[in-house]
Scaffold this active site. Structure first.
Site, PDB file in Angstrom:
ATOM      1  N   LYS A 158      57.961  27.873 -38.012  1.00  0.00           N
ATOM      2  CA  LYS A 158      57.208  26.658 -37.661  1.00  0.00           C
ATOM      3  C   LYS A 158      58.181  25.572 -37.191  1.00  0.00           C
ATOM      4  O   LYS A 158      57.931  24.895 -36.199  1.00  0.00           O
ATOM      5  CB  LYS A 158      56.427  26.195 -38.900  1.00  0.00           C
ATOM      6  CG  LYS A 158      55.755  24.845 -38.750  1.00  0.00           C
ATOM      7  CD  LYS A 158      54.751  24.599 -39.847  1.00  0.00           C
ATOM      8  CE  LYS A 158      55.311  24.167 -41.173  1.00  0.00           C
ATOM      9  NZ  LYS A 158      55.553  22.712 -41.304  1.00  0.00           N
ATOM     10  N   SER A 159      59.304  25.453 -37.887  1.00  0.00           N
ATOM     11  CA  SER A 159      60.251  24.388 -37.530  1.00  0.00           C
ATOM     12  C   SER A 159      60.800  24.595 -36.125  1.00  0.00           C
ATOM     13  O   SER A 159      60.890  23.656 -35.327  1.00  0.00           O
ATOM     14  CB  SER A 159      61.403  24.364 -38.538  1.00  0.00           C
ATOM     15  OG  SER A 159      60.912  23.980 -39.795  1.00  0.00           O
ATOM     16  N   GLY A 212      53.811  16.479 -41.222  1.00  0.00           N
ATOM     17  CA  GLY A 212      54.882  15.488 -41.323  1.00  0.00           C
ATOM     18  C   GLY A 212      55.843  15.616 -40.156  1.00  0.00           C
ATOM     19  O   GLY A 212      56.300  14.616 -39.593  1.00  0.00           O
ATOM     20  N   ARG A 258      52.515   9.682 -46.491  1.00  0.00           N
ATOM     21  CA  ARG A 258      53.911  10.157 -46.572  1.00  0.00           C
ATOM     22  C   ARG A 258      54.824   9.102 -45.926  1.00  0.00           C
ATOM     23  O   ARG A 258      54.464   8.466 -44.947  1.00  0.00           O
ATOM     24  CB  ARG A 258      54.042  11.549 -45.925  1.00  0.00           C
ATOM     25  CG  ARG A 258      53.412  12.621 -46.827  1.00  0.00           C
ATOM     26  CD  ARG A 258      53.397  13.990 -46.184  1.00  0.00           C
ATOM     27  NE  ARG A 258      54.720  14.559 -46.037  1.00  0.00           N
ATOM     28  CZ  ARG A 258      54.956  15.712 -45.394  1.00  0.00           C
ATOM     29  NH1 ARG A 258      53.961  16.391 -44.852  1.00  0.00           N
ATOM     30  NH2 ARG A 258      56.178  16.179 -45.304  1.00  0.00           N
ATOM     31  N   SER A 279      63.858  12.076 -45.686  1.00  0.00           N
ATOM     32  CA  SER A 279      63.428  13.245 -44.920  1.00  0.00           C
ATOM     33  C   SER A 279      64.341  13.391 -43.715  1.00  0.00           C
ATOM     34  O   SER A 279      64.614  12.410 -43.008  1.00  0.00           O
ATOM     35  CB  SER A 279      61.983  13.072 -44.455  1.00  0.00           C
ATOM     36  OG  SER A 279      61.685  14.065 -43.497  1.00  0.00           O
ATOM     37  N   SER A 280      64.796  14.602 -43.477  1.00  0.00           N
ATOM     38  CA  SER A 280      65.642  14.850 -42.300  1.00  0.00           C
ATOM     39  C   SER A 280      64.815  14.714 -41.025  1.00  0.00           C
ATOM     40  O   SER A 280      65.365  14.639 -39.923  1.00  0.00           O
ATOM     41  CB  SER A 280      66.235  16.252 -42.380  1.00  0.00           C
ATOM     42  OG  SER A 280      65.209  17.223 -42.223  1.00  0.00           O
ATOM     43  N   SER A 289      68.262  18.553 -46.713  1.00  0.00           N
ATOM     44  CA  SER A 289      67.654  19.374 -45.651  1.00  0.00           C
ATOM     45  C   SER A 289      68.553  19.473 -44.411  1.00  0.00           C
ATOM     46  O   SER A 289      68.095  19.411 -43.275  1.00  0.00           O
ATOM     47  CB  SER A 289      66.264  18.831 -45.264  1.00  0.00           C
ATOM     48  OG  SER A 289      65.307  19.156 -46.240  1.00  0.00           O
ATOM     49  N   ASP A 308      60.881  23.707 -49.255  1.00  0.00           N
ATOM     50  CA  ASP A 308      59.646  24.455 -49.001  1.00  0.00           C
ATOM     51  C   ASP A 308      59.528  25.765 -49.788  1.00  0.00           C
ATOM     52  O   ASP A 308      58.429  26.314 -49.908  1.00  0.00           O
ATOM     53  CB  ASP A 308      59.508  24.758 -47.497  1.00  0.00           C
ATOM     54  CG  ASP A 308      59.357  23.486 -46.674  1.00  0.00           C
ATOM     55  OD1 ASP A 308      59.192  22.411 -47.280  1.00  0.00           O
ATOM     56  OD2 ASP A 308      59.400  23.573 -45.435  1.00  0.00           O
ATOM     57  N   LYS A 316      55.713  15.759 -50.151  1.00  0.00           N
ATOM     58  CA  LYS A 316      55.277  16.786 -49.185  1.00  0.00           C
ATOM     59  C   LYS A 316      53.748  16.783 -49.154  1.00  0.00           C
ATOM     60  O   LYS A 316      53.133  15.791 -49.493  1.00  0.00           O
ATOM     61  CB  LYS A 316      55.824  18.143 -49.598  1.00  0.00           C
ATOM     62  CG  LYS A 316      57.341  18.198 -49.667  1.00  0.00           C
ATOM     63  CD  LYS A 316      57.958  18.106 -48.303  1.00  0.00           C
ATOM     64  CE  LYS A 316      59.471  18.189 -48.361  1.00  0.00           C
ATOM     65  NZ  LYS A 316      60.070  17.999 -47.052  1.00  0.00           N
TER      66      LYS A 316
END
Ligand SMILES: O=C(O)C1=C[C@@H](OP(=O)(O)O)[C@@H](O)[C@H](O)C1
Ligand SMILES: C=C(OP(=O)(O)O)C(=O)O
Length: 428
Positions: A21-22, A96, A124, A167-168, A195, A309, A336
């Site tokens: 997904k990333s 996100g 978030r 968050s990265s 991350s 995750d 998350k």
């Protein structure tokens, strides 16, 4: 699908792991920012990836889908020639990544842009961006720091001091646009960068599209302005965050082969292999497939800061392993799709696990077996999938409420679960 009922069964067989997904988000964005046409193959149109595609279309990218095997598609992407002002709010759904990546990108259109979302995404954190907007005099409107968010203004090349522990995704978001500005920029990270692997993925995908970012030991990143994205065909590799479910399932049940993974992947969640091995889990690798087999696993210490995750499913394994496993540095798991520390503890304890939360640490005492119960996904795909894997070691049936949350990243999860021999039925 609202609820699923699962009768405990050991799973076995071979599974072609869905694409990362990333990487999919990054490839869709980079191709959309390129001049020319790119083909991105091995994509699953999960809800999160659909949100990113729709957002890039609103800004002027032309994206069409060509059906390939099973649920996979190939995307033909004609990059944006002139940035359009979005006609409607950009709907990030519950993603996100989409929200944090699209904010700086949509600002290139130099018009008022607004963002909406659903579920926990609405709250978030976005403070890392608000600080930059305040510093650069960019006008934005939000109520109680929640979506919807309206922004009017564009980013100026600069030195951006950014926190590394929220968050990265904010850093990745800037990395997409700073190369397009008319002079050079620098990102400096305050505190320890968490991350990190996701930043490696960003730099790697961008380099395929002709963009260069210099990494000074994750403390500073140097980005030259006036760079140009060049169209490039790209096949997305399998997702280690999703493979984690089947690798744990293999250790709890029978032999499961997870194929279409890249042994040399930069994905942070590839660490799942080392962690399971450190727990005495039997995992071997052959030609980019990982084979997990029934194992008597034991305790370990897991640092969650780089791999948020895969903590829910590793907690399932720890729950039925010998000894006491410690999951430390889990603060970011609370921001998350659910508060993943509390959700993991609460739902696994309903199944008879022995988990305590102390600050941002989980203390997981292994038990010999789990029992059936009604559990909830907290509308978090990773909690739903972790509970499904836990069912393998339950002594009675389990009912998971909020089962369709898997559509966020892995719409075929329940079909794959069945294909490996899982005994599930849908409940209304
Ligand atoms: O950049 C990405 O693709 C992601 C980064 C991680 O988030 P954080 O950097 O907020 O930990 C991860 O949890 C998320 O699922 C995907
Ligand atoms: C946290 C996740 O995704 P995002 O941050 O993109 O919503 C995830 O997929 O587990």
């Amino acid at each position: 699908m609202k609820k699923v009922k699962i009768e405990p069964k050991e799973l076995s067989g071979e599974i072609s792991i869905p694409p990362s997904k990333s990487i999919s988000h990054r490839a869709v964005i980079a191709a959309s920012l390129s001049s020319g046409v790119s083909e991105i193959s091995n994509i699953v149109m999960s809800k999160d990836i659909k949100a990113t595609c729709e957002a890039m279309k609103q800004l002027g990218a032309e994206i069409s889908e060509v059906k390939a095997e099973n649920e996979r598609v190939k995307l033909i992407i004609k990059g944006i020639e002139t940035f359009k002002a979005p006609k409607a709010s950009i709907d990030c759904n519950e993603s996100g990544s989409t929200l944090r990546f699209m904010i700086p990108i949509a600002m290139i259109s130099n018009s008022e842009v607004s963002f909406i979302g659903k579920g926990k995404l609405v709250e978030r954190p976005l403070d890392v961006y608000y600080k930059i907007f305040d510093e650069q005099g960019i006008h934005y409107e939000t109520k109680d720091n929640k979506l919807p968010l309206k922004i009017n203004g564009s980013l100026t090349p600069s030195t951006f001091d950014m926190r590394g522990d929220v968050s990265s995704q904010f850093i990745t978001g800037l990395m997409f646009v700073l190369p397009l500005l008319d002079s050079d920029s620098k990102i400096t990270i305050t505190g320890e960068l968490e991350s990190k692997g996701y930043i490696d993925l960003t730099i790697s995908v961008l380099s395929k599209y002709g963009i260069v970012i210099e990494n000074d030991d994750y403390k500073a990143f140097y980005i030259k302005g006036r760079q140009v994205y060049k169209a490039c065909d790209y096949r997305v590799e399998g997702d280690f965050s999703q493979a984690a479910f089947w690798l744990v399932a293999g250790c709890l049940g029978e032999k499961i082969t997870s194929s279409d993974l890249n042994e040399a992947s930069l994905q942070a969640d590839k660490e799942v292999i080392n962690i399971i091995k450190s727990m005495a889990g039997k995992i071997s690798c052959e030609d980019n497939s990982f084979i997990a087999q029934k194992s008597q696993t034991k305790q370990t210490v897991i640092d969650a800061s780089q791999i948020p995750d895969i903590i829910p499913v590793l907690s399932v394994l720890a729950s039925v392993s010998k000894g006491t496993t410690i999951v430390k540095n889990g603060a970011r798991l609370r921001i998350k799709e659910s508060d993943r520390l509390t959700a993991t503890k609460t739902e696994l304890n309903k199944l008879g696990a022995d988990i305590k939360e102390e600050g941002d640490t989980l203390i997981i005492k292994g038990v010999s077996k789990l029992r059936g119960a009604n559990v909830d996904s907290w509308n978090d795909h990773r909690i739903a999938m972790a509970m499904a894997v836990a069912s393998i070691r339950c002594e009675g049936s389990i009912i998971i409420d909020g089962a369709s949350s898997v559509d966020k990243s892995y719409p075929n999860f329940w079909q794959d679960f069945k294909m490996l021999g899982g005994d599930i039925c849908e409940q209304s």
